[in-house]
Design a protein around this motif. Structure first.
Motif, PDB file in Angstrom:
ATOM      1  N   ASN A 186      -7.477   2.211 -36.099  1.00 45.09           N
ATOM      2  CA  ASN A 186      -8.441   3.281 -36.715  1.00 45.09           C
ATOM      3  C   ASN A 186      -8.474   4.717 -37.590  1.00 45.09           C
ATOM      4  O   ASN A 186      -8.657   5.665 -37.505  1.00 45.09           O
ATOM      5  CB  ASN A 186     -10.282   3.025 -35.960  1.00 45.09           C
ATOM      6  N   SER A 187      -6.994   5.028 -36.321  1.00 47.81           N
ATOM      7  CA  SER A 187      -5.930   5.916 -36.581  1.00 47.81           C
ATOM      8  C   SER A 187      -6.965   7.293 -35.282  1.00 47.81           C
ATOM      9  O   SER A 187      -7.511   8.034 -36.061  1.00 47.81           O
ATOM     10  CB  SER A 187      -6.155   7.254 -37.776  1.00 47.81           C
ATOM     11  N   CYS A 188      -7.479   7.127 -34.472  1.00 51.66           N
ATOM     12  CA  CYS A 188      -8.350   7.428 -33.814  1.00 51.66           C
ATOM     13  C   CYS A 188      -7.655   7.990 -32.300  1.00 51.66           C
ATOM     14  O   CYS A 188      -6.663   7.302 -32.153  1.00 51.66           O
ATOM     15  CB  CYS A 188      -9.477   6.892 -33.715  1.00 51.66           C
ATOM     16  N   ARG A 189      -8.355   8.953 -32.251  1.00 49.43           N
ATOM     17  CA  ARG A 189      -7.699   9.324 -30.365  1.00 49.43           C
ATOM     18  C   ARG A 189      -8.615   9.124 -29.620  1.00 49.43           C
ATOM     19  O   ARG A 189      -9.621   8.810 -29.435  1.00 49.43           O
ATOM     20  CB  ARG A 189      -7.613  11.025 -30.491  1.00 49.43           C
ATOM     21  N   MET A 190      -8.017   8.880 -27.657  1.00 46.24           N
ATOM     22  CA  MET A 190      -8.540   8.395 -27.141  1.00 46.24           C
ATOM     23  C   MET A 190      -8.487   9.403 -26.130  1.00 46.24           C
ATOM     24  O   MET A 190      -8.344   9.981 -26.157  1.00 46.24           O
ATOM     25  CB  MET A 190      -7.968   7.000 -26.437  1.00 46.24           C
ATOM     26  N   ILE A 191      -9.768  10.187 -25.654  1.00 50.82           N
ATOM     27  CA  ILE A 191     -10.442  10.956 -24.905  1.00 50.82           C
ATOM     28  C   ILE A 191     -10.258  10.240 -23.033  1.00 50.82           C
ATOM     29  O   ILE A 191     -10.652   9.203 -23.709  1.00 50.82           O
ATOM     30  CB  ILE A 191     -11.428  11.791 -24.824  1.00 50.82           C
TER      31      ILE A 191
END
Length: 527
Positions: free
Chosen positions: A399-404
């Motif tokens: 989903n082309s998301c960053r992870m915190i």
């Protein structure tokens, strides 16, 4: 003891508004003067920090009991790390009013001066869509966005689909009204206790909210936010985090009734009617209908330790064929939920150019045990061929998301031996999974930060294998501006970016004083 923080070009901003003027952040129940602003903390004791400015330096009056953070050789440049600070959870009240606005404005000035790039703003579903479905009120949050914009800072927003007991914000009133009759919308433990701070992921696609599913309602929330804040997206607002579960994290609320003095592993949260229906269908599809009647009967209670349960002991049920069946199902729902929410956020905000983020917890208690019990209860099954961290990283990448990732201030040496805990190894494991799937990692500290944690944060940010480009320190408030803590934070910022004094600030003391007097008079007249 006085500590001078060498200024950069941003001192001009502070000089214009506050030169030679003392601003006091006072934490108590009332305003004592026009130059004092107040964050309402949990205690009535008042603490003060005075910030005195000049062109050459900003002096923080602090206790001499706080050790300096020493600069150390860096494996990678820390100047590329963007630093944000979280605003208070109750920045906007459940009545859509800005809380302690004067204190926030003064705090933002101090952060701007230090070189902090921006702030993170939690935006709660229970505030913005409080009264009825589809009726949105963004006024308080828009006011904060405007303040941040005028300060010249950036804004990262966290869209929160959970409640916060700490800030007195619940789910929307119209949702809690539904929950009074439709009890199956909340996570439930085997005793029937409900966790009412967020919706069960078992109802993601079930039309339980006045004929709509939570995913449909979340889409409406995203779209309304996008429209209301269109003038800030891509300029002031530079990133969006979407909530994924309790406290915004992707996990089950396995410690919903945990005794704060205890050290239990928590309980499975699979007993609402929708989760049980899903378990029943899964068991029948796998040819074991009796396994779908409920969760593990020999699992521990909230405050029990791992060795008190047959399920978690070495050779126990968690390692059996049934254990693998249940834990695979339980943890797979977490991955599916992340995919739904991240995909929804990605499609709604496509075209804005803004990065979409989601947050994972750092469940490091007892992770030295083979069963890794705290992780199992919260939905992270890691045994043999199963590694939910890899599956989740793959979902984020898809989903082309960053992870915190939180807990970057935690070190193994500060964990009690009895906890069998290693936050360092767990953090490294998750970061490795992210690197393998090309997921960008953003960092946060733990929810209860410690002074000594700043050095550990620096070590994590220096790690070449992490490539962390954004770190958010949680969170602004009374404790943040306490003298001892603010001094340590100031030194932490200096470690991230070594300020240099621009040549145009190298002026004579007379020029400095004349300029300061003029700007002070202008500032006071404007006030």
């Amino acid at each position: 003891m006085e500590v001078s923080v060498i200024g950069n070009a941003q001192t001009k901003i502070f000089r214009t508004e506050l030169s030679y003027k003392v601003n006091k952040f006072c934490f108590g129940s009332e305003f004592r003067s026009r130059n004092r602003v107040s964050f309402y903390g949990e205690t009535t004791k008042r603490n003060e920090i005075s910030l005195c400015s000049s062109q050459r330096s900003i002096k923080c009056v602090v206790s001499d009991k706080v050790p300096f953070l020493k600069s150390s050789p860096r494996s990678r440049s820390l100047e590329s790390v963007r630093l944000f600070v979280g605003l208070p959870l109750d920045t906007v009240s459940d009545c859509n009013k800005v809380n302690h606005e004067k204190a926030i404005v003064a705090g933002l000035r101090a952060l701007k001066l230090l070189g902090v790039e921006g702030v993170e703003l939690p935006i709660f579903w229970g505030v913005a869509e409080k009264e009825s479905q589809g009726k949105y009120q963004w006024s308080g949050y828009l006011a904060i966005a405007e303040i941040v914009k005028k300060m010249g800072l950036k804004l990262h927003v966290s869209l929160c689909f959970h409640g916060s007991k700490q800030s007195g914000i619940s789910l929307p009133d119209w949702v809690t009204s539904i929950g009074e009759t439709e009890r199956g919308i909340y996570f439930t433990d085997r005793c029937g206790s409900q966790y009412k701070e967020c919706l069960s992921l078992g109802v993601d696609d079930v039309p339980v909210l006045d004929g709509k599913s939570p995913m449909e309602v979340y889409r409406g929330f995203f779209e309304s936010f996008k429209l209301a804040f269109s003038g800030f997206l891509g300029s002031t607002i530079t990133g969006i985090t979407t909530g994924l579960g309790p406290d915004g994290e992707l996990r089950y609320p396995s410690h919903q009734n945990k005794n704060l003095l205890g050290g239990g592993v928590g309980e499975f949260q699979c007993y609402d009617k929708h989760m049980l229906a899903g378990l029943k269908d899964y068991a029948e599809a796998n040819g074991n209908p009796l396994w779908g009647l409920g969760g593990p009967h020999d699992a521990p209670l909230y405050d029990q330790e791992p060795n008190s349960s047959r399920f978690l002991s070495d050779g126990g049920s968690w390692e059996s064929e049934y254990g693998d069946f249940f834990l695979s199902w339980y943890s797979s729902l977490l991955v599916s939920h992340a995919d739904r929410v991240l995909s929804l956020a990605g499609s709604t905000f496509s075209g804005t150019g803004l990065p979409i983020c989601g947050k994972l917890p750092l469940l490091h208690e007892w992770n030295k045990l083979r069963s890794r019990p705290s992780e199992l209860m919260a939905g992270f099954y890691c045994n043999g061929d199963h590694d939910r961290y890899k599956a989740i990283a793959e979902t984020f990448a898809k989903n082309s998301c960053r992870m915190i990732l939180p807990g970057m201030d935690l070190s193994d040496e500060h964990q009690s031996p009895e906890s069998l805990s290693s936050p360092e190894s767990l953090l490294a494991h998750i970061k490795t999974s992210c690197k393998q799937h090309g997921v960008i990692v953003s960092g946060q500290n733990s929810s209860n930060p410690i002074f000594s944690g700043f050095e550990r944060i620096i070590e994590n940010l220096k790690n070449e294998n992490s490539a962390i480009d954004l770190f958010t320190y949680q969170r602004m408030g009374a404790r943040f501006f306490a003298p001892e803590h603010f001094h340590a934070f100031t030194m932490f910022v200096r470690n991230l970016s070594q300020f240099k004094l621009p040549e145009d600030d190298l002026r004579t003391e007379e020029e400095e004083e004349d300029d300061a007097t003029k700007t002070l008079n202008t500032s006071m007249q404007a006030a």
